[in-house]
Design a protein around this motif. Structure first.
Motif, PDB file in Angstrom:
ATOM      1  N   LYS A  15      -6.233  -0.485  -1.918  1.00 30.41           N
ATOM      2  CA  LYS A  15      -8.357  -0.484  -1.408  1.00 30.41           C
ATOM      3  C   LYS A  15      -8.162  -1.538  -0.189  1.00 30.41           C
ATOM      4  O   LYS A  15      -7.743  -2.666  -0.814  1.00 30.41           O
ATOM      5  CB  LYS A  15      -8.847  -1.106  -3.123  1.00 30.41           C
ATOM      6  CG  LYS A  15      -9.869  -1.618  -2.384  1.00 30.41           C
ATOM      7  CD  LYS A  15     -10.921  -1.909  -4.443  1.00 30.41           C
ATOM      8  CE  LYS A  15     -12.608  -3.090  -3.499  1.00 30.41           C
ATOM      9  NZ  LYS A  15     -12.701  -3.410  -4.832  1.00 30.41           N
ATOM     10  N   ARG A  16      -8.454  -1.832   0.318  1.00 32.07           N
ATOM     11  CA  ARG A  16      -9.309  -2.467   1.364  1.00 32.07           C
ATOM     12  C   ARG A  16     -10.817  -2.868   1.063  1.00 32.07           C
ATOM     13  O   ARG A  16     -11.203  -2.552   0.375  1.00 32.07           O
ATOM     14  CB  ARG A  16      -9.477  -1.344   2.336  1.00 32.07           C
ATOM     15  CG  ARG A  16      -8.188  -0.710   3.370  1.00 32.07           C
ATOM     16  CD  ARG A  16      -8.832   0.147   4.717  1.00 32.07           C
ATOM     17  NE  ARG A  16      -7.073   0.434   5.016  1.00 32.07           N
ATOM     18  CZ  ARG A  16      -6.749   0.030   6.285  1.00 32.07           C
ATOM     19  NH1 ARG A  16      -7.035  -1.483   6.069  1.00 32.07           N
ATOM     20  NH2 ARG A  16      -5.418   0.534   6.979  1.00 32.07           N
ATOM     21  N   GLY A  17     -10.618  -3.714   1.598  1.00 34.13           N
ATOM     22  CA  GLY A  17     -11.472  -4.770   1.024  1.00 34.13           C
ATOM     23  C   GLY A  17     -12.995  -5.097   2.094  1.00 34.13           C
ATOM     24  O   GLY A  17     -12.739  -4.302   2.699  1.00 34.13           O
ATOM     25  N   ALA A  53       2.559   1.338  -3.174  1.00 33.76           N
ATOM     26  CA  ALA A  53       1.506   1.111  -4.568  1.00 33.76           C
ATOM     27  C   ALA A  53       1.181   3.519  -4.206  1.00 33.76           C
ATOM     28  O   ALA A  53       0.218   3.558  -4.733  1.00 33.76           O
ATOM     29  CB  ALA A  53       0.293   1.354  -4.564  1.00 33.76           C
ATOM     30  N   ASN A  61      -6.643  -7.581  -1.630  1.00 32.01           N
ATOM     31  CA  ASN A  61      -5.622  -8.385  -3.138  1.00 32.01           C
ATOM     32  C   ASN A  61      -4.237  -8.742  -2.597  1.00 32.01           C
ATOM     33  O   ASN A  61      -3.631  -9.102  -3.308  1.00 32.01           O
ATOM     34  CB  ASN A  61      -5.714  -7.366  -3.841  1.00 32.01           C
ATOM     35  CG  ASN A  61      -7.699  -7.398  -4.427  1.00 32.01           C
ATOM     36  OD1 ASN A  61      -7.736  -7.701  -4.751  1.00 32.01           O
ATOM     37  ND2 ASN A  61      -7.601  -5.499  -4.697  1.00 32.01           N
ATOM     38  N   SER A 114       0.849  -1.249   0.178  1.00 29.94           N
ATOM     39  CA  SER A 114      -0.439   0.066   0.447  1.00 29.94           C
ATOM     40  C   SER A 114       0.674   1.043  -0.306  1.00 29.94           C
ATOM     41  O   SER A 114       0.674   2.429  -0.485  1.00 29.94           O
ATOM     42  CB  SER A 114      -0.617   0.058   1.203  1.00 29.94           C
ATOM     43  OG  SER A 114       0.067   0.172   2.829  1.00 29.94           O
ATOM     44  N   PHE A 162      -6.271  -5.260   3.557  1.00 27.67           N
ATOM     45  CA  PHE A 162      -5.896  -4.768   1.867  1.00 27.67           C
ATOM     46  C   PHE A 162      -5.743  -6.667   1.468  1.00 27.67           C
ATOM     47  O   PHE A 162      -4.492  -7.375   1.258  1.00 27.67           O
ATOM     48  CB  PHE A 162      -4.574  -4.660   1.924  1.00 27.67           C
ATOM     49  CG  PHE A 162      -4.259  -3.044   2.403  1.00 27.67           C
ATOM     50  CD1 PHE A 162      -4.732  -2.057   1.580  1.00 27.67           C
ATOM     51  CD2 PHE A 162      -3.499  -2.995   3.179  1.00 27.67           C
ATOM     52  CE1 PHE A 162      -4.604  -1.083   2.235  1.00 27.67           C
ATOM     53  CE2 PHE A 162      -3.315  -1.761   4.125  1.00 27.67           C
ATOM     54  CZ  PHE A 162      -4.046  -0.124   3.268  1.00 27.67           C
ATOM     55  N   PRO A 175       0.127  -1.491  -8.869  1.00 27.07           N
ATOM     56  CA  PRO A 175      -0.998  -1.031  -9.047  1.00 27.07           C
ATOM     57  C   PRO A 175      -1.488  -0.516  -8.544  1.00 27.07           C
ATOM     58  O   PRO A 175      -1.600  -0.895  -6.735  1.00 27.07           O
ATOM     59  CB  PRO A 175      -1.245  -2.149 -10.243  1.00 27.07           C
ATOM     60  CG  PRO A 175      -0.266  -3.324 -10.046  1.00 27.07           C
ATOM     61  CD  PRO A 175       1.110  -2.711  -8.973  1.00 27.07           C
ATOM     62  N   ARG A 176      -2.475   0.236  -8.110  1.00 28.97           N
ATOM     63  CA  ARG A 176      -2.871   1.124  -7.424  1.00 28.97           C
ATOM     64  C   ARG A 176      -4.654   0.216  -6.933  1.00 28.97           C
ATOM     65  O   ARG A 176      -4.692   1.245  -5.913  1.00 28.97           O
ATOM     66  CB  ARG A 176      -4.075   2.456  -7.783  1.00 28.97           C
ATOM     67  CG  ARG A 176      -2.791   3.629  -8.058  1.00 28.97           C
ATOM     68  CD  ARG A 176      -3.540   4.621  -8.772  1.00 28.97           C
ATOM     69  NE  ARG A 176      -2.357   5.879  -9.385  1.00 28.97           N
ATOM     70  CZ  ARG A 176      -2.734   7.104 -10.333  1.00 28.97           C
ATOM     71  NH1 ARG A 176      -3.840   6.914 -10.759  1.00 28.97           N
ATOM     72  NH2 ARG A 176      -1.752   7.883 -10.286  1.00 28.97           N
ATOM     73  N   TRP A 177      -4.146  -0.866  -7.013  1.00 27.95           N
ATOM     74  CA  TRP A 177      -5.741  -1.831  -7.086  1.00 27.95           C
ATOM     75  C   TRP A 177      -4.822  -1.757  -5.330  1.00 27.95           C
ATOM     76  O   TRP A 177      -6.027  -2.855  -4.805  1.00 27.95           O
ATOM     77  CB  TRP A 177      -6.116  -2.797  -7.997  1.00 27.95           C
ATOM     78  CG  TRP A 177      -5.357  -4.183  -8.271  1.00 27.95           C
ATOM     79  CD1 TRP A 177      -5.178  -3.456  -9.980  1.00 27.95           C
ATOM     80  CD2 TRP A 177      -4.263  -4.537  -7.659  1.00 27.95           C
ATOM     81  NE1 TRP A 177      -3.639  -4.346 -10.167  1.00 27.95           N
ATOM     82  CE2 TRP A 177      -3.438  -4.834  -9.193  1.00 27.95           C
ATOM     83  CE3 TRP A 177      -4.163  -5.866  -6.564  1.00 27.95           C
ATOM     84  CZ2 TRP A 177      -2.372  -6.238  -9.142  1.00 27.95           C
ATOM     85  CZ3 TRP A 177      -3.466  -6.258  -7.014  1.00 27.95           C
ATOM     86  CH2 TRP A 177      -2.764  -6.519  -7.220  1.00 27.95           C
ATOM     87  N   LEU A 178      -4.345  -2.244  -5.339  1.00 20.56           N
ATOM     88  CA  LEU A 178      -2.916  -2.566  -3.925  1.00 20.56           C
ATOM     89  C   LEU A 178      -3.374  -1.007  -2.974  1.00 20.56           C
ATOM     90  O   LEU A 178      -3.326  -2.145  -1.423  1.00 20.56           O
ATOM     91  CB  LEU A 178      -1.753  -3.286  -4.604  1.00 20.56           C
ATOM     92  CG  LEU A 178      -1.785  -4.486  -4.669  1.00 20.56           C
ATOM     93  CD1 LEU A 178       0.119  -3.817  -5.138  1.00 20.56           C
ATOM     94  CD2 LEU A 178      -1.629  -5.805  -4.507  1.00 20.56           C
ATOM     95  N   TYR A 206       2.142   6.077 -14.126  1.00 23.14           N
ATOM     96  CA  TYR A 206       1.288   7.090 -14.044  1.00 23.14           C
ATOM     97  C   TYR A 206       1.490   8.572 -13.418  1.00 23.14           C
ATOM     98  O   TYR A 206       0.326   9.208 -13.610  1.00 23.14           O
ATOM     99  CB  TYR A 206       1.297   6.342 -12.212  1.00 23.14           C
ATOM    100  CG  TYR A 206       0.055   4.924 -12.492  1.00 23.14           C
ATOM    101  CD1 TYR A 206      -0.893   5.372 -12.123  1.00 23.14           C
ATOM    102  CD2 TYR A 206       0.872   3.816 -11.490  1.00 23.14           C
ATOM    103  CE1 TYR A 206      -1.812   4.139 -12.120  1.00 23.14           C
ATOM    104  CE2 TYR A 206       0.306   2.880 -10.877  1.00 23.14           C
ATOM    105  CZ  TYR A 206      -0.811   3.167 -11.627  1.00 23.14           C
ATOM    106  OH  TYR A 206      -1.794   1.702 -11.214  1.00 23.14           O
TER     107      TYR A 206
END
Length: 848
Positions: free
Chosen positions: A390-392, A379, A399, A376, A397, A385-388, A504
């Motif tokens: 994202k909290r689930g 990222a 992913n 995180s 995290f 990648p920015r999807w890392l 980016y």
């Protein structure tokens, strides 16, 4: 291994009146998907951001929570040194073990002194990565990032494999299944962490104190027995399944022996991994954070030093020998010899094995907290990648946890869950981080030159140099054993992360808005054209048309690119019967390159600088798997091409097919249950009659009534063609002549289309390129565009919606009066002669 940076995240229980379980319709009245329902069952109800808090750690709790990875490495460090020495040095390996251990402890002291300075300066999260980033810049810091990412993955594999070996040492029967056990343990850890397993709880501190206490007790008992003279060593030659003992220590100064000693030192360096954990969580301590973190770091180092030195001394005294299978471990053999076979001795033996298993598994689990946090941070710096970020579902995290699980399981399978096979991959990453942290702090002190900076600079610089030498030793002596893989990963991932950051950064420069500046004025166009690309006439197309009308454009045109003429004919019939009030153009696409055809169409339209074009593409959405199997996502490809053109935009209108199917099925079931199947107001699907569910109904406002004659006069005026120029036979709309052609070259009397520049009677010949239907009140107008090598001409047939044979791809001759509209020739109700058939048509003269 670096552990969770900053204040430890703690998922609190929901307060009263907080989030409640979703009802039957889930969120917002929508039914939960199958996958979401399964996730709720497996992971529990979702947590909200307000439930993400932080937990401050006391010094005893911090020591127990942050030290498992570092302290647990003492369980296999001595064994790895012996594995390198025994095949070359034989029994002398037990004598060489002690000086090798002292060298390892010397490196450990340097690293500890270096990190004592780090925890006083960098209280923010990130540890070695932040030190490298702040002092060397974000790009060079990616070397540290890659090193730590690799180290996290290998830590999971090594710790779990070593923990399973400890279990197999107590229960040998499970030894053949150690790989399967390791994989199951990793999957259980993944599941627990996806649920939001908290690592800062008191339960995670128990294994640290239990392992340290039980092993220190073993060391004390062993030293007492040795002093009393009743600790007898075993004979390694009498053991079966151990590593082969070499001939002896002759030629110890030879190159081969020096290489062996370096390998032994490199193996022993695995004992130092994880001691930097405290530096990654300084912000989690009670104030004053830096001083408390320094005290915990020193305490951890003292415990680790005692354990490593004690285990190595007892191995020297008992001649505990590593086994090729990995079990029983050297630590287990020492415990068995020292505690004996009495009831109490066996109880203490199993206690040591239980504590070893718990601390190794706990040390492996710390990566499931540290790896997601590190990804995180990286990222957040736009190097991953920015999807890392994202909290689930459970505020973790997710992913990153899944990525760590997949890679660590793959590594365990490839290396057969063997600790000795994994160690060559282990220490390069963490010692690279040590080196960058040491050099980074040395640069920090050199630049600021605060009071006492020379001493601090010397400590950090020495630690950086020493750990760099260790990395070099690892890379050389372990190259063929797997270190080359780590070097290749560095060569691949460091440039890859920098390249990703460059991408980016370029995107941000394009998309960012400059604060404080007046935004550019909105563009004003004199003409706005909307194209609706039509593949079939269904509810998805109607939704797209409805959206197109809502844009209030200057003109709306529906377009079908003709690939299959038979399908185009069916679409033409449906479109004419439905009377949508929007012209449908049929454009020939002989090479089936739909994206290029769409681009060409839009480019012609935007030749006028005052025109803006919007392309609307209906998309029928399905489930992700089914959609990828059944559809090639043509709409996305067309939208990508059109969006690159100036003064043009593409809009995709999704239509949820599975959802509509469910709704229709539910309605049909309800109607059947209520006995309304025969009701006159209910349409049944598939009966083929107008107004039934099998054919879309008109849902757009009615077309304004206009007499047919007025329509004809208006269209003729637009084409600048006077009515007296229309031949009498063409007025009837059946001016077809027998299709015949003889001779070669251009027929006599046929004019090139490019030569038609003024009104008059002409005969032209060309290939049908576009067929357009313009529905009007109870009638229609058929516009057909033909082209030759010199230009194009449009013929309009009033009162017609279809003329057999005049389809895209056909070759036709038109005869009659021509006029000029906007610089292009136009003919009204010309006589026509079919020269050759189009695609999908029977050859001329063939029987129907």
């Amino acid at each position: 291994m670096p552990k969770p940076a900053g204040p430890q995240t703690d998922v609190k229980s929901a307060p009263a009146g907080g989030p409640k379980a979703a009802g039957p319709l889930g969120n917002g009245g929508q039914n939960d998907s199958f996958w979401y329902a399964a996730k709720r069952r497996l992971l529990g109800p979702p947590l909200v951001n307000e439930q993400l808090g932080e937990q401050r750690l006391s010094k005893p709790l911090a020591l127990g929570v942050l030290s498992p990875d570092g302290i647990s490495s003492s369980a296999y460090g001595t064994e790895e040194i012996l594995i390198a020495l025994l095949p070359a040095a034989g029994m002398a390996a037990f004598a060489l073990l002690l000086p090798m251990t002292l060298v390892v402890l010397f490196v450990m002291v340097l690293v500890l002194l270096s990190y004592r300075e780090i925890v006083m300066v960098y209280i923010r999260p990130g540890g070695s990565y932040v030190v490298a980033r702040e002092n060397f810049g974000p790009k060079i810091a990616q070397i540290c990032a890659v090193a730590l990412l690799i180290d996290y993955v290998v830590t999971v594999a090594v710790q779990i494999a070593a923990g399973t070996a400890a279990v197999a040492s107590a229960i040998p029967a499970i030894g053949p299944y150690k790989l399967e056990i390791c994989v199951v343990v990793v999957l259980v850890m993944c599941y627990g962490n996806l649920r939001g397993l908290k690592e800062a709880g008191k339960a995670f501190a128990i294994p640290t104190y239990l392992f340290a206490g039980s092993v220190i007790l073993m060391i004390i008992v062993g030293l007492i027995r040795q002093v009393m003279g009743n600790l007898q060593p075993v004979d390694p030659h009498a053991l079966h399944g151990t590593y082969t003992l070499g001939a002896g220590a002759e030629g110890i100064i030879t190159f081969a022996m020096i290489f062996t000693l370096l390998r032994a030192f490199a193996n022993g360096g695995a004992s130092l991994t994880g001691i930097e954990a405290v530096s990654d969580a300084v912000g989690a301590f009670h104030p004053p954070e830096g001083r408390n973190a320094r005290q915990v770091l020193v305490t951890e180092g003292l415990i680790l030093g005692v354990l490593v030195a004690g285990i190595s001394w007892l191995a020297h005294a008992t001649h505990a020998t590593p086994y090729v299978s990995g079990y029983p471990t050297v630590l287990a053999q020492e415990a068995q010899i020292i505690f004996g076979h009495t009831f109490i001795g066996q109880a203490l033996f199993y206690l040591v094995q239980l504590a070893t298993m718990l601390i190794l598994y706990t040390g492996g689990n710390t990566s499931f907290n540290g790896f997601p946090f590190l990804t995180s941070y990286v990222a957040g710096d736009s190097f991953l990648p920015r999807w890392l970020l994202k909290r689930g579902h459970r505020l973790v995290f997710s992913n990153a946890i899944i990525v760590l699980t997949i890679t660590s399981v793959a590594l365990l399978i490839v290396k057969d869950a063997d600790v000795n096979n994994l160690v060559p991959l282990y220490a390069i990453g963490v010692f690279t981080a040590f080196a960058m942290a040491g050099f980074g702090m040395a640069k920090y002190h050199y630049k600021r030159r605060e009071q006492g900076w020379r001493y601090k600079f010397l400590i950090n610089f020495s630690a950086g140099v020493m750990t760099t030498i260790v990395v070099g030793i690892f890379a050389v002596v372990k190259f063929t054993e797997g270190a080359w893989v780590v070097l290749v990963l560095f060569a691949i991932f460091v440039p890859a992360l920098i390249r990703l950051n460059r991408e980016y950064t370029a995107e941000a420069e394009v998309l960012e808005t400059v604060g404080g500046e007046q935004p550019p004025p909105a563009a004003h166009y004199t003409r706005r054209t909307v194209y609706v690309f039509v593949d079939s006439f269904d509810l998805a197309t109607l939704a797209a048309l409805r959206y197109a009308r809502s844009q209030r454009p200057t003109s709306i045109r529906a377009v079908h690119f003709v690939i299959d003429s038979l399908r185009a004919d069916k679409l033409r019939d449906k479109w004419t019967r439905a009377d949508r009030g929007v012209a449908l153009d049929f454009i020939d696409c002989p090479d089936r390159r739909l994206a290029k055809a769409a681009s060409d169409l839009v480019e012609r339209e935007i030749e006028d600088p005052g025109t803006h074009v919007t392309v609307i593409l209906p998309r029928r959405t399905y489930s992700p798997l089914l959609g990828r199997l059944l559809h090639d996502r043509t709409a996305d490809k067309i939208a990508a091409v059109v969006s690159r053109l100036p003064r043009s935009a593409a809009t995709i209108i999704p239509y949820d097919v599975p959802g509509r199917v469910s709704v229709l099925q539910a309605r049909q079931a309800a109607a059947k249950a209520a006995g309304k199947a025969e009701s006159g107001g209910t349409a049944k699907a598939g009966n083929g009659k107008p107004g039934d569910a099998g054919e879309p109904k008109a849902d757009v406002g009615p077309v304004p009534a206009e007499p047919t004659a007025a329509v004809v006069q208006r269209l003729a005026a637009e084409a600048e063609v006077v009515s007296e120029h229309v031949p009498a036979d063409a007025e009837a709309g059946n001016g077809a002549k027998p299709a015949s052609r003889n001779g070669q070259g251009r027929p006599r009397g046929v004019t090139r289309i490019g030569s038609v520049t003024k009104p008059g009677k002409v005969a032209v010949e060309g290939k049908v390129r576009v067929v357009e239907i313009r529905p009007v009140e109870r009638n229609s107008v058929l516009a057909i565009e033909i082209s030759d090598q010199t230009g194009s001409l449009t013929a309009m047939f009033y009162g017609r919606s279809h003329i057999p044979g005049l389809i895209c791809g056909a070759r036709v001759r038109f005869s009659g009066s021509a006029g000029i509209q906007h610089g292009h020739p136009v003919m009204i109700n010309p006589a026509y002669e079919l020269i050759s058939a189009g695609q999908g048509q029977l050859p001329l003269g063939a029987a129907d």
